[in-house]
Design a protein around this motif. Structure first.
Motif, short mmCIF file in Angstrom:
data_model
loop_
_atom_site.label_atom_id
_atom_site.label_comp_id
_atom_site.label_asym_id
_atom_site.label_seq_id
_atom_site.Cartn_x
_atom_site.Cartn_y
_atom_site.Cartn_z
N PRO A 22 19.16 76.93 -22.49
CA PRO A 22 18.33 78.02 -21.95
C PRO A 22 19.18 78.90 -21.03
O PRO A 22 20.00 78.40 -20.26
CB PRO A 22 17.25 77.27 -21.17
N GLU B 26 17.62 82.28 -19.95
CA GLU B 26 16.58 82.99 -19.18
C GLU B 26 15.25 82.30 -19.38
O GLU B 26 14.94 81.82 -20.46
CB GLU B 26 16.46 84.45 -19.63
N ASN B 27 14.46 82.27 -18.31
CA ASN B 27 13.14 81.68 -18.35
C ASN B 27 12.20 82.64 -17.64
O ASN B 27 12.38 82.89 -16.45
CB ASN B 27 13.18 80.31 -17.65
N THR B 28 11.23 83.16 -18.36
CA THR B 28 10.37 84.18 -17.77
C THR B 28 9.54 83.66 -16.60
O THR B 28 9.13 84.44 -15.75
CB THR B 28 9.42 84.80 -18.81
N GLU C 252 13.70 83.03 -28.93
CA GLU C 252 12.70 82.97 -27.87
C GLU C 252 11.71 81.88 -28.24
O GLU C 252 11.35 81.73 -29.40
CB GLU C 252 11.97 84.30 -27.72
N ILE D 154 6.71 78.44 -24.16
CA ILE D 154 6.64 77.15 -23.49
C ILE D 154 5.20 76.85 -23.11
O ILE D 154 4.54 77.66 -22.45
CB ILE D 154 7.52 77.14 -22.21
N VAL E 288 12.55 72.17 -13.60
CA VAL E 288 12.27 73.47 -14.23
C VAL E 288 10.85 73.49 -14.81
O VAL E 288 10.14 74.49 -14.69
CB VAL E 288 13.32 73.82 -15.30
N GLN F 44 7.85 76.05 -13.90
CA GLN F 44 7.11 76.81 -14.91
C GLN F 44 5.60 76.65 -14.74
O GLN F 44 4.83 77.46 -15.23
CB GLN F 44 7.53 76.36 -16.32
#
Length: 135
Positions: free
Chosen positions: A51, A53-55, A79, A82, A105, A109
């Motif tokens: 990973p 980038e994680n929005t 993409e 999740i 992480v 999230q």
């Protein structure tokens, strides 16, 4: 094709690998991102999925750093949506749950969930390095 991921079969990285490279891959589970990069660099794996980038949780800065430290480069991108599930014993009401243990992480999230449920304590946990050592 041998594909290294940080984590285990069934993880989001595994799902990204399947989506990107297909079901015929052979999974190389790594305990850390550093192990993953080393696995690809030393040919213990043909590819690695990481990973970047994680929005919800933001950039994964460690992987940007590892990309610059290793003789590897990005060859594809995907993409992945999740979705997390809270798992407990059958018939356990939500108000009886007091702690939620997961990867840091994953907990990040789910921060909105923890705001909405202030009685729950997030407990960060990671996979022990020896559980995923590359041989």
């Amino acid at each position: 094709m041998r594909v290294a991921i940080q984590g285990e079969a069934g993880s989001f990285s595994h799902a990204a690998a399947l989506e990107t490279l297909g079901v015929a891959l052979r999974l190389v589970a790594c305990g850390t991102f550093e192990e993953l990069f080393c696995a690809v660099e030393t040919a213990a794996a043909d590819r690695g999925i990481v990973p970047i980038e994680n929005t919800l949780a933001g950039s994964v800065h460690q992987n940007y750093d590892l990309l610059s430290e290793h003789a590897l480069h990005v060859v594809a991108e995907t993409e992945l949506r999740i979705r997390h599930c809270l798992i407990a014993r059958r018939d356990t009401p939500l108000h009886k749950i007091v702690r939620v243990a997961s990867h840091p992480v994953a907990l990040a999230q789910c921060r909105r969930f923890f705001v909405d449920h202030p009685n729950l304590v997030a407990v960060p946990r990671t996979i022990p390095r020896e559980a995923c050592a590359i041989s």
